[in-house]
Design a protein around this motif. Structure first.
Motif, PDB file in Angstrom:
ATOM      1  N   PRO A  11      28.452  -5.288 -32.167  1.00 51.05           N
ATOM      2  CA  PRO A  11      27.476  -6.353 -31.898  1.00 51.05           C
ATOM      3  C   PRO A  11      27.411  -6.686 -30.411  1.00 51.05           C
ATOM      4  CG  PRO A  11      29.486  -7.267 -32.838  1.00 51.05           C
ATOM      5  CD  PRO A  11      29.610  -5.780 -32.937  1.00 51.05           C
ATOM      6  N   SER A  12      26.223  -7.018 -29.956  1.00 48.78           N
ATOM      7  CA  SER A  12      26.059  -7.425 -28.567  1.00 48.78           C
ATOM      8  C   SER A  12      26.649  -8.816 -28.362  1.00 48.78           C
ATOM      9  CB  SER A  12      24.580  -7.445 -28.193  1.00 48.78           C
ATOM     10  OG  SER A  12      23.908  -8.467 -28.926  1.00 48.78           O
ATOM     11  N   ALA A  13      26.885  -9.161 -27.110  1.00 52.01           N
ATOM     12  CA  ALA A  13      27.403 -10.494 -26.793  1.00 52.01           C
ATOM     13  C   ALA A  13      26.432 -11.572 -27.248  1.00 52.01           C
ATOM     14  CB  ALA A  13      27.663 -10.605 -25.289  1.00 52.01           C
ATOM     15  N   ALA A  14      25.129 -11.294 -27.125  1.00 49.09           N
ATOM     16  CA  ALA A  14      24.124 -12.276 -27.536  1.00 49.09           C
ATOM     17  C   ALA A  14      24.153 -12.491 -29.042  1.00 49.09           C
ATOM     18  CB  ALA A  14      22.737 -11.806 -27.099  1.00 49.09           C
ATOM     19  N   ARG A  15      24.334 -11.405 -29.798  1.00 45.04           N
ATOM     20  CA  ARG A  15      24.383 -11.537 -31.259  1.00 45.04           C
ATOM     21  C   ARG A  15      25.593 -12.358 -31.686  1.00 45.04           C
ATOM     22  NH1 ARG A  15      22.208  -8.286 -35.837  1.00 45.04           N
ATOM     23  NH2 ARG A  15      21.215  -6.878 -34.340  1.00 45.04           N
ATOM     24  N   VAL A  16      26.727 -12.104 -31.056  1.00 38.33           N
ATOM     25  CA  VAL A  16      27.936 -12.868 -31.378  1.00 38.33           C
ATOM     26  C   VAL A  16      27.742 -14.338 -31.027  1.00 38.33           C
ATOM     27  CG1 VAL A  16      30.371 -13.180 -30.812  1.00 38.33           C
ATOM     28  CG2 VAL A  16      29.454 -10.867 -31.118  1.00 38.33           C
ATOM     29  N   SER A  19      25.566 -16.215 -33.626  1.00 41.68           N
ATOM     30  CA  SER A  19      25.878 -16.029 -35.039  1.00 41.68           C
ATOM     31  C   SER A  19      26.316 -17.336 -35.694  1.00 41.68           C
ATOM     32  CB  SER A  19      26.986 -14.987 -35.208  1.00 41.68           C
ATOM     33  OG  SER A  19      28.250 -15.546 -34.900  1.00 41.68           O
ATOM     34  N   HIS A  20      26.115 -17.402 -36.997  1.00 44.96           N
ATOM     35  CA  HIS A  20      26.555 -18.575 -37.768  1.00 44.96           C
ATOM     36  C   HIS A  20      28.076 -18.693 -37.781  1.00 44.96           C
ATOM     37  CE1 HIS A  20      22.720 -19.977 -39.246  1.00 44.96           C
ATOM     38  NE2 HIS A  20      22.409 -18.785 -39.726  1.00 44.96           N
ATOM     39  N   VAL A  21      28.775 -17.563 -37.800  1.00 45.84           N
ATOM     40  CA  VAL A  21      30.237 -17.624 -37.808  1.00 45.84           C
ATOM     41  C   VAL A  21      30.746 -18.271 -36.525  1.00 45.84           C
ATOM     42  CG1 VAL A  21      32.360 -16.258 -37.797  1.00 45.84           C
ATOM     43  CG2 VAL A  21      30.512 -15.664 -39.375  1.00 45.84           C
ATOM     44  N   THR A  22      30.150 -17.893 -35.388  1.00 48.06           N
ATOM     45  CA  THR A  22      30.540 -18.506 -34.116  1.00 48.06           C
ATOM     46  C   THR A  22      30.262 -20.010 -34.123  1.00 48.06           C
ATOM     47  OG1 THR A  22      30.145 -16.446 -32.908  1.00 48.06           O
ATOM     48  CG2 THR A  22      30.128 -18.493 -31.628  1.00 48.06           C
ATOM     49  N   ALA A  23      29.104 -20.388 -34.652  1.00 44.44           N
ATOM     50  CA  ALA A  23      28.770 -21.821 -34.723  1.00 44.44           C
ATOM     51  C   ALA A  23      29.748 -22.570 -35.621  1.00 44.44           C
ATOM     52  CB  ALA A  23      27.337 -21.984 -35.233  1.00 44.44           C
ATOM     53  N   VAL A 435      29.897  -8.987 -41.653  1.00 47.25           N
ATOM     54  CA  VAL A 435      30.187 -10.085 -40.728  1.00 47.25           C
ATOM     55  C   VAL A 435      29.602  -9.654 -39.384  1.00 47.25           C
ATOM     56  CG1 VAL A 435      31.938 -11.504 -39.618  1.00 47.25           C
ATOM     57  CG2 VAL A 435      32.298 -10.695 -41.959  1.00 47.25           C
ATOM     58  N   SER A 436      28.591 -10.360 -38.919  1.00 51.27           N
ATOM     59  CA  SER A 436      27.797  -9.869 -37.785  1.00 51.27           C
ATOM     60  C   SER A 436      28.534  -9.851 -36.461  1.00 51.27           C
ATOM     61  CB  SER A 436      26.519 -10.703 -37.636  1.00 51.27           C
ATOM     62  OG  SER A 436      26.827 -12.025 -37.233  1.00 51.27           O
ATOM     63  N   ILE A 437      29.687 -10.520 -36.371  1.00 55.50           N
ATOM     64  CA  ILE A 437      30.426 -10.528 -35.103  1.00 55.50           C
ATOM     65  C   ILE A 437      31.463  -9.405 -35.046  1.00 55.50           C
ATOM     66  CG2 ILE A 437      30.092 -13.014 -34.841  1.00 55.50           C
ATOM     67  CD1 ILE A 437      33.050 -13.377 -35.590  1.00 55.50           C
ATOM     68  N   LEU A 438      31.539  -8.595 -36.108  1.00 59.13           N
ATOM     69  CA  LEU A 438      32.512  -7.509 -36.167  1.00 59.13           C
ATOM     70  C   LEU A 438      31.823  -6.157 -36.007  1.00 59.13           C
ATOM     71  CD1 LEU A 438      34.731  -8.642 -39.197  1.00 59.13           C
ATOM     72  CD2 LEU A 438      35.158  -9.018 -36.761  1.00 59.13           C
ATOM     73  N   PRO A 439      32.536  -5.143 -35.545  1.00 59.03           N
ATOM     74  CA  PRO A 439      31.956  -3.800 -35.454  1.00 59.03           C
ATOM     75  C   PRO A 439      31.769  -3.186 -36.834  1.00 59.03           C
ATOM     76  CG  PRO A 439      34.273  -3.759 -34.827  1.00 59.03           C
ATOM     77  CD  PRO A 439      33.907  -5.198 -34.989  1.00 59.03           C
TER      78      PRO A 439
END
Length: 664
Positions: A11-16, A19-23, A435-439
């Motif tokens: 995932p790109s830095a922008a996607r991370v 993301s909802h998980v980051t929030a 999980v969108s923040i993971l590879p």
């Protein structure tokens, strides 16, 4: 050459960042003083302290209730966990909370009609009118409303109207035959049925009036039949006497939201009944509750599907599959579900990609078998369609190979989050998924879902890593079934999930979890047939075959093959002097298709001299399946426990001679 476990996407830095998980991680730190430096650490907390986690989910998504709860988890035993005791709420009220003028609620398309939209105000108005009319027809909280409907707005309206008044919804697609429908709906003793008079698939029209007349005649509890004209809205030919036509129900003034009363029900009040067939007896009628579904679907839509308000979610589904219920639940998050009624490869193999383009879908949900179809057709969507708004693909329904995932990066777009997942009708959610923040690693499911204490067990009930074991869940989840319908003492429920490991949910899949938390779900460890994501009980097939006089006995299995393919052979023992000729072969196919569904039709039919049984009289479906998948016969079946061990010899020879199962 691509190997399983190779890195496919990061995932790109922008996607991370977005993301909802980051929030959620930031919210936990600011509001709860909880800090986690990785998804793995967040997951571990979510299963170590399930009360705190699910309480945070309730608070984070502002679920709310008309009556406060006294605890997040009143009782933590499994089965029988008590979630949010005291809370009163309503699924439909939460789903329609985003109603507002000038905004799209649904997008829908079919083989017969172009892409169209339904506004939030129109959806809300129609739900309230239908709910009010159902109340006038005497439908009360706890009554069952069943439906035979395709994936159209009428089905969504029916579900929301039913749940808004506290009644219980259950639905199947119109391709099911009367026997399959009766098996499901008869035991529910429904008060109302909503049904279409036919459907279209692959450019052909199917009149279902005779089959539906047969069905309603065999359900004496029915008091009202609501007919939804499919081919011609002006057609007033009734299925039977006393029919109410769909459009007549809406010949009433709209009801403003403030004047409508949503039935406030307990957290675990039955919302809908889904069917996940076992290997013996009738399909299991699985009851889910309002609160558990609201919480679980909000969690999964955000943290596993990474969907944001206003985006569009498109799954190719039928109304009888739990993913359709999930599609409707996208309304909970102000996400627009895209409904498609038709054949996925009609009129061209790339039909679904046109829908993705025209609808502006952000997420596309499909199966490995669809990818195999696309590969066979030589489809390359990126050459023909504008897929700029497509951000992710979710694969489910069967084990996903490395090559299946790679196909999307080569033929759709390079910056695409391709996630596979696995779950079940049983809990109406995914246990492991994206999980969108993971590879993304080839062939690998990224991680366990938050709040899901999923592990692999060996036969002794010990957690194993990097080894194939039984897929188990060691702590309760809010969307676990409230009960099975017509299951005194929860006998079938306990046998289905808790017989092998008491107090531990055994799901029935083989799974491997690796050290980094990735998962490989390797197919069913029981004999349930899984065709294109639809579970079929072998008992359904046997009940039909038992009525064919030439057949004395039978056994059916489904094999998961590389590339997302399936092979479902049927083995029949014929009565004396009967021959498996083309006439009988066609008769078997027709009966299975018309009495059940096209998914019940085997790929090939073989005559055998004997069907193997255990000493206690059970067919050896699981051992035969394992033998055909290449397992050592001595390890697949204990011959000393087989009543007629010589019957296994045919299947051992069959597996040796025809291992690629590529025959037509």
């Amino acid at each position: 050459m691509l190997n399983e476990g190779d890195l496919l996407w990061t995932p790109s830095a922008a996607r991370v960042e977005h993301s909802h998980v980051t929030a959620f991680l930031r919210w936990l730190e600011s509001e709860k003083n909880l800090r986690f430096d990785s998804y793995s650490a967040l997951w571990q907390w979510s299963v170590d302290d399930i009360g705190a986690f699910w309480g945070s989910v309730w608070e984070y998504f502002k679920v709310g209730s008309s009556n406060p709860f006294s605890a997040v988890l009143g009782r933590s035993t499994m089965p029988g966990a008590q979630w949010f005791p005291g809370a009163r709420m309503n699924y439909a009220e939460r789903a329609l909370a985003h109603e507002r003028p000038g905004a799209i609620a649904l997008t829908y398309v079919s083989e017969r009609a172009p892409l169209a939209h339904m506004s939030w105000t129109d959806l809300g108005a129609r739900v309230r009118v239908l709910a009010t009319q159902l109340r006038k027809l005497g439908v009360q909280p706890g009554d069952r409303v069943v439906a035979v409907l395709p994936n159209t707005p009428e089905a969504v309206i029916g579900l929301l109207a039913t749940s808004s008044i506290g009644a219980i919804w259950s639905c199947c697609g119109p391709d099911y035959g009367p026997a399959g429908l009766l098996d499901r709906f008869g035991p529910l003793t429904p008060k109302v049925i909503l049904c279409v008079d036919g459907y279209c698939y692959g450019g052909k029209s199917y009149d279902r009036k005779p089959q539906l007349r047969q069905l309603v005649a065999q359900i004496p509890s029915l008091q009202h039949i609501i007919q939804v004209p499919y081919f011609d809205a002006a057609d007033r030919t009734p299925l039977t006497a006393g029919v109410i036509f769909w459009n007549d129900l809406f010949d009433h003034a709209p009801i403003p939201p403030a004047e409508f009363r949503y039935e406030q029900v307990p957290f675990d009040h039955p919302l809908w009944i889904l069917f996940s067939s076992g290997t013996t007896g009738l399909p299991k009628a699985i009851v889910h509750g309002h609160g558990g579904i609201v919480l679980e679907h909000l969690k999964h839509l955000h943290f596993n599907f990474e969907l944001h308000a206003g985006q569009r979610m498109f799954f190719y589904v039928t109304t009888g599959w739990m993913v359709w219920n999930f599609l409707v639940s996208s309304l909970l998050s102000n996400v627009v579900p895209v409904l498609y009624d038709g054949n996925p490869v009609y009129p061209n193999p790339d039909a679904l990609w046109r829908i993705i383009q025209d609808s502006g879908a952000t997420l596309f949900g499909t199966s490995p078998s669809y990818v195999a179809q696309q590969q066979s057709a030589g489809t390359s969507p990126k050459q023909s369609f504008d897929l700029s708004r497509l951000e992710s693909v979710t694969l489910a329904g069967s084990p996903v190979t490395a090559q299946c995932m790679q196909w999307f990066y080569e033929n759709v777009k390079r910056d695409l989050w391709v996630a596979s997942g696995s779950g079940g009708t049983d809990c109406c959610t995914g246990f492991v998924g994206g999980v969108s923040i993971l590879p993304v690693y080839a062939g690998e499911i990224q991680a366990r879902a938050l709040g899901c204490a999923a592990y692999a067990f060996d036969d002794g009930g010990h957690v194993i890593v990097d080894q194939v074991g039984e897929f188990v869940i060691t702590k309760p989840m809010p969307s676990m079934p409230v009960k099975f319908w017509n299951d005194p003492g929860d006998k079938r429920y306990l046998e289905a999930y808790f017989e092998q490991f008491p107090g531990i949910w055994r799901h029935g899949d083989f799974v491997l979890f690796n050290e980094r938390g990735g998962a490989y779900v390797l197919g069913r460890s029981d004999a349930t047939l899984n065709r294109h994501g639809i579970r079929i009980g072998t008992a359904e097939v046997y009940r039909t075959l038992d009525r064919i006089e030439e057949i004395a006995d039978s056994l059916i299995v489904n094999l998961d093959l590389p590339g997302g393919r399936f092979f479902m052979p049927l083995f029949v023992r014929l009565r004396a002097e009967k021959v498996l000729d083309e006439r009988l072969l066609e008769s078997i196919r027709i009966r299975l298709r018309t009495e059940n569904s096209p998914r019940h039709v085997p790929d090939k039919i073989y005559a055998v001299e004997a069907i193997p049984y255990t000493l206690t009289g059970k067919k050896l479906e699981v051992p035969v399946r394992r033998i055909l998948m290449g397992k050592d016969p001595e390890k697949a079946a204990n011959r000393s426990a087989v009543a007629n061990p010589d019957a296994l010899d045919f299947f051992i020879a069959f597996a040796r001679e025809q291992r690629d199962y590529s025959m037509s």
